[in-house]
Write an enzyme that holds these catalytic residues in place. Sequence first.
Site, mmCIF file in Angstrom:
data_model
loop_
_atom_site.group_PDB
_atom_site.id
_atom_site.type_symbol
_atom_site.label_atom_id
_atom_site.label_comp_id
_atom_site.label_asym_id
_atom_site.label_seq_id
_atom_site.Cartn_x
_atom_site.Cartn_y
_atom_site.Cartn_z
ATOM 1 N N GLY A 212 -58.196 10.866 -18.873
ATOM 2 C CA GLY A 212 -56.859 10.497 -19.332
ATOM 3 C C GLY A 212 -56.616 10.752 -20.801
ATOM 4 O O GLY A 212 -55.717 10.144 -21.393
ATOM 5 N N HIS B 207 -64.094 7.006 -16.450
ATOM 6 C CA HIS B 207 -62.887 7.510 -17.090
ATOM 7 C C HIS B 207 -62.297 6.431 -17.981
ATOM 8 O O HIS B 207 -62.285 5.260 -17.651
ATOM 9 C CB HIS B 207 -61.867 8.013 -16.064
ATOM 10 N N MET C 117 -59.710 17.576 -19.430
ATOM 11 C CA MET C 117 -59.754 18.344 -18.197
ATOM 12 C C MET C 117 -58.358 18.845 -17.831
ATOM 13 O O MET C 117 -57.930 19.916 -18.247
ATOM 14 C CB MET C 117 -60.360 17.499 -17.068
ATOM 15 N N SER C 118 -57.618 18.052 -17.080
ATOM 16 C CA SER C 118 -56.349 18.515 -16.510
ATOM 17 C C SER C 118 -55.306 18.867 -17.562
ATOM 18 O O SER C 118 -54.544 19.825 -17.381
ATOM 19 C CB SER C 118 -55.778 17.450 -15.562
ATOM 20 N N HIS D 165 -71.398 5.255 -16.601
ATOM 21 C CA HIS D 165 -70.228 4.411 -16.368
ATOM 22 C C HIS D 165 -70.440 2.963 -16.794
ATOM 23 O O HIS D 165 -69.515 2.159 -16.746
ATOM 24 C CB HIS D 165 -69.839 4.461 -14.881
#
Length: 206
Positions: free
Chosen positions: A156, A122, A176-177, A102
Site C-alpha cells: 500500500g 503489508h 508493486m502495483s 510478518h
Amino acid sequence: MEIHVITDGVQTVKEIIKKILMIHEEVDFLHIREKKKSASEVMEIVSALLENGVSRDKIIINDRLDVVQLQQLSNIHLPGNSFSIQTVKEFMPSLKIGRSVHTLEEAIASEKAGADYLMFGHLFATKSKAKLPPRGVELLEDICRSVSIPVIAIGGIVPETVSKLSNIKLGGMAIMSYVMASDNPSFALQQIKESLLEVEKNEQTL
C-alpha cells in the site's frame, strides 16, 4: 532509502520486460515475483533484462533458486514458507538473501538465521491483500528497532502514504502495483520519489 520495485504477478512477460526497461535506471532493486509463471517464463524475463542492459546486481528473484543459479544472479528473496535461510546460505554462501516477515519474532529469527535484509508488510491497505488487515507502522517501528539488518517496507505504499514512514529507520520501501500496474511507470515512480524527498526535507527541519 532504497527503492525496490516488485512485479505484481498480473502482467504478461512482454509487459514486465517493457515496464522494467522503462524504470530500471531509477531504482535500486527489481524483484521478479511471478508465482504463476513457469520457470522458462521467468528465465525469459531475466534474460531479456540482462540483454537490454539491466544491472545483474539489481535483479532479485523471488523464491526461484533454480533461476538464480542458471542466470548466475547474486540476489534471492525468500517468502516465509520457502527454503530455510541456513540451507540456501550453505548451498550458495555468496548469495544475498532477503526474507519476508510478518511478526517481530519472525524478524529476529530471520536475522539470526543469516538474512541480509527483511521485507515487512503489508503495511497499509492494498487491493492485493484486500481481505487481510494491514499490519501497520507501529509494528514496523518495533522491528526496525529490534534488528540491525535493513528492513524494507511493503504494501500500500503510494505517494499519499509515504509521509507515514517519516522518522523510521527503514532500509527502503518496496512498491508493486502503483508502479507496475501503471501505464506510465516512470511517472508513477517519480511521484513516489517526490513524496519521499518531501519527507526527507521535513525530517531535516525537525
